[in-house]
Write a protein that holds these residues in place. Structure first.
Motif, mmCIF file in Angstrom:
data_model
loop_
_atom_site.group_PDB
_atom_site.id
_atom_site.type_symbol
_atom_site.label_atom_id
_atom_site.label_comp_id
_atom_site.label_asym_id
_atom_site.label_seq_id
_atom_site.Cartn_x
_atom_site.Cartn_y
_atom_site.Cartn_z
ATOM 1 N N LEU A 17 0.825 -1.204 0.000
ATOM 2 C CA LEU A 17 0.000 0.000 0.000
ATOM 3 C C LEU A 17 0.866 1.264 0.000
ATOM 4 O O LEU A 17 0.440 2.299 -0.514
ATOM 5 C CB LEU A 17 -0.934 0.011 1.215
ATOM 6 C CG LEU A 17 -2.121 -0.952 1.168
ATOM 7 C CD1 LEU A 17 -2.863 -0.952 2.504
ATOM 8 C CD2 LEU A 17 -3.084 -0.583 0.040
ATOM 9 N N ALA A 18 2.039 1.150 0.567
ATOM 10 C CA ALA A 18 2.966 2.289 0.576
ATOM 11 C C ALA A 18 3.576 2.528 -0.799
ATOM 12 O O ALA A 18 4.133 3.598 -1.065
ATOM 13 C CB ALA A 18 4.062 2.070 1.610
ATOM 14 N N GLY A 19 3.493 1.528 -1.676
ATOM 15 C CA GLY A 19 4.096 1.672 -3.003
ATOM 16 C C GLY A 19 5.554 1.305 -3.043
ATOM 17 O O GLY A 19 6.248 1.596 -4.022
ATOM 18 N N ILE A 20 6.033 0.675 -1.999
ATOM 19 C CA ILE A 20 7.437 0.299 -1.923
ATOM 20 C C ILE A 20 7.662 -1.110 -2.469
ATOM 21 O O ILE A 20 8.648 -1.368 -3.157
ATOM 22 C CB ILE A 20 7.919 0.411 -0.468
ATOM 23 C CG1 ILE A 20 7.903 1.893 -0.031
ATOM 24 C CG2 ILE A 20 9.321 -0.186 -0.305
ATOM 25 C CD1 ILE A 20 8.173 2.095 1.431
ATOM 26 N N LYS A 21 6.744 -2.000 -2.171
ATOM 27 C CA LYS A 21 6.845 -3.379 -2.633
ATOM 28 C C LYS A 21 5.851 -3.595 -3.772
ATOM 29 O O LYS A 21 4.697 -3.196 -3.702
ATOM 30 C CB LYS A 21 6.552 -4.359 -1.503
ATOM 31 C CG LYS A 21 6.759 -5.819 -1.869
ATOM 32 C CD LYS A 21 6.587 -6.721 -0.644
ATOM 33 C CE LYS A 21 6.824 -8.172 -1.012
ATOM 34 N NZ LYS A 21 6.726 -9.058 0.177
ATOM 35 N N ALA A 22 6.304 -4.212 -4.837
ATOM 36 C CA ALA A 22 5.450 -4.443 -6.004
ATOM 37 C C ALA A 22 4.439 -5.531 -5.706
ATOM 38 O O ALA A 22 4.680 -6.439 -4.908
ATOM 39 C CB ALA A 22 6.299 -4.832 -7.201
ATOM 40 N N TYR A 23 3.293 -5.455 -6.367
ATOM 41 C CA TYR A 23 2.269 -6.497 -6.245
ATOM 42 C C TYR A 23 2.678 -7.700 -7.094
ATOM 43 O O TYR A 23 3.398 -7.575 -8.072
ATOM 44 C CB TYR A 23 0.920 -5.963 -6.712
ATOM 45 C CG TYR A 23 0.241 -5.113 -5.669
ATOM 46 C CD1 TYR A 23 -0.625 -5.693 -4.728
ATOM 47 C CD2 TYR A 23 0.436 -3.740 -5.612
ATOM 48 C CE1 TYR A 23 -1.269 -4.924 -3.770
ATOM 49 C CE2 TYR A 23 -0.191 -2.961 -4.668
ATOM 50 C CZ TYR A 23 -1.044 -3.556 -3.734
ATOM 51 O OH TYR A 23 -1.664 -2.775 -2.790
#
Length: 340
Positions: A334-340
């Motif tokens: 959700l933070a945009g740090i780890k890719a889905y």
């Protein structure tokens, strides 16, 4: 024109077309999204179980009581600036790293909240704003009422949908408990309004996605059937509204507090490399953002606020949360740090 006002030349918007700009053009979903189209807002009942919402309210009050300022929730005599952390508009809190407190992140990761935004955008691969929370206490005698502050959180230079904002309510919120005021029906008319009046700059603070309205502009919307609505809801209800809807908030006039968290999600694929880097920095440094979680990011700098009671920077505002969020898999995505 029927309102007797001469239109002004209107330059074309400077922003390129947005991928989801037509998402809410028509009310043909058969669910709460239709109300979002026609009214500009909707309330999703029970997005978070009532008990967990009330527990989050309890954590918000505990957060206030943990400051060495003497605030006690059971003592209304402490409902004053000298006993409270810095806040705006009677209770909106942006400093102290509050956007990265564990109790705030717990609300962002509630499945019902994620599911609502996933249904809206058509994907569960989402990022979230690092926005704040509010505790507006009743019977305040030391808050100067600045009056209405009608605005939209979208630049007039954008066309179509750009963002849908959210408020997760943590207490009973009836007619007298303060909360969100929405000019019902204004979102669908906003583009026509700017085509007519022009897109002149009226920002009163930094973010590009903001426009403040003047009193004389309201009648144009009233003439087209728009009306002000105070949104009432219960603990755990999620209010969603189109950023094109004119809105502002009001403080409680009754006996109960207004406690809530501001949550806005959007598809993760909208992040550019530059956006992702900015969000990573904000995440690591516990800094907040505005409602837009992607593009034209407005990351709030950490500057201790000036206290009303002393006139000095607040020594309690280190910018570091008291209980920093754990970097779980869901949080990092959700933070945009780890890719889905």
């Amino acid at each position: 024109m029927p309102d007797g006002i001469t239109s002004v030349p209107t330059p074309e918007p400077v922003f390129p077309p947005f991928e989801y700009s037509k998402l809410l053009d028509k009310a043909n979903f058969g669910d709460w999204r239709d109300e979002l189209v026609t009214s500009g807002y909707t309330v999703i009942k029970g997005a978070v179980p009532r008990e967990r919402a009330l527990e989050a309210r309890n954590q918000a009050f505990q957060w206030l009581e943990d400051f060495p300022l003497g605030f006690k929730r059971e003592d209304p005599s402490t409902y004053k600036n000298e006993h409270l952390p810095n806040h705006h508009k009677g209770g909106m809190i942006h400093g102290y790293g509050i956007g990265h407190e564990q109790w705030v992140w717990n609300l962002r990761t509630e499945q019902g909240v994620i599911d609502a935004f996933a249904k809206l955008w058509g994907t569960d691969e989402l990022i979230v704003s690092f926005d704040s929370a509010a505790v507006m206490l009743p019977n305040r005698t030391d808050v100067v009422d600045a009056g209405r502050w009608e605005h939209i959180d979208q630049s007039p230079s954008r066309r179509g949908l750009y963002c849908v904002q959210g408020i997760l309510n943590l207490n009973e919120c009836g007619p007298d408990e303060g909360g969100l005021m929405i000019l019902k029906g204004s979102a669908a008319l906003m583009e026509e309004f700017f085509d007519h009046f022009g897109r002149g700059e009226t920002r009163t603070w930094g973010p590009v996605d903001f426009y403040s309205f003047m009193d004389h502009q309201h009648q144009w919307f009233f003439d087209r059937g728009c009306e002000w609505v105070k949104v009432c809801c219960e603990p755990g209800d999620l209010i969603l509204w189109d950023s094109r809807a004119m809105h502002y908030n009001v403080r409680p006039t009754g006996k109960r507090d207004r406690t809530c968290a501001y949550i806005c999600m959007a598809p993760a694929k909208l992040l550019s490399d530059e956006d992702r880097a900015a969000r990573k920095l904000a995440f690591e440094e516990y800094r907040g953002t505005t409602h837009v979680p992607f593009a034209a990011l407005h990351v709030r700098p950490h500057v201790p606020g000036i206290r009303v009671d002393t006139g000095l920077p607040d020594p309690n505002d280190t910018g570091i949360p008291r209980e920093p969020r754990a970097a779980s898999d869901t949080v990092l995505k959700l933070a945009g740090i780890k890719a889905y």
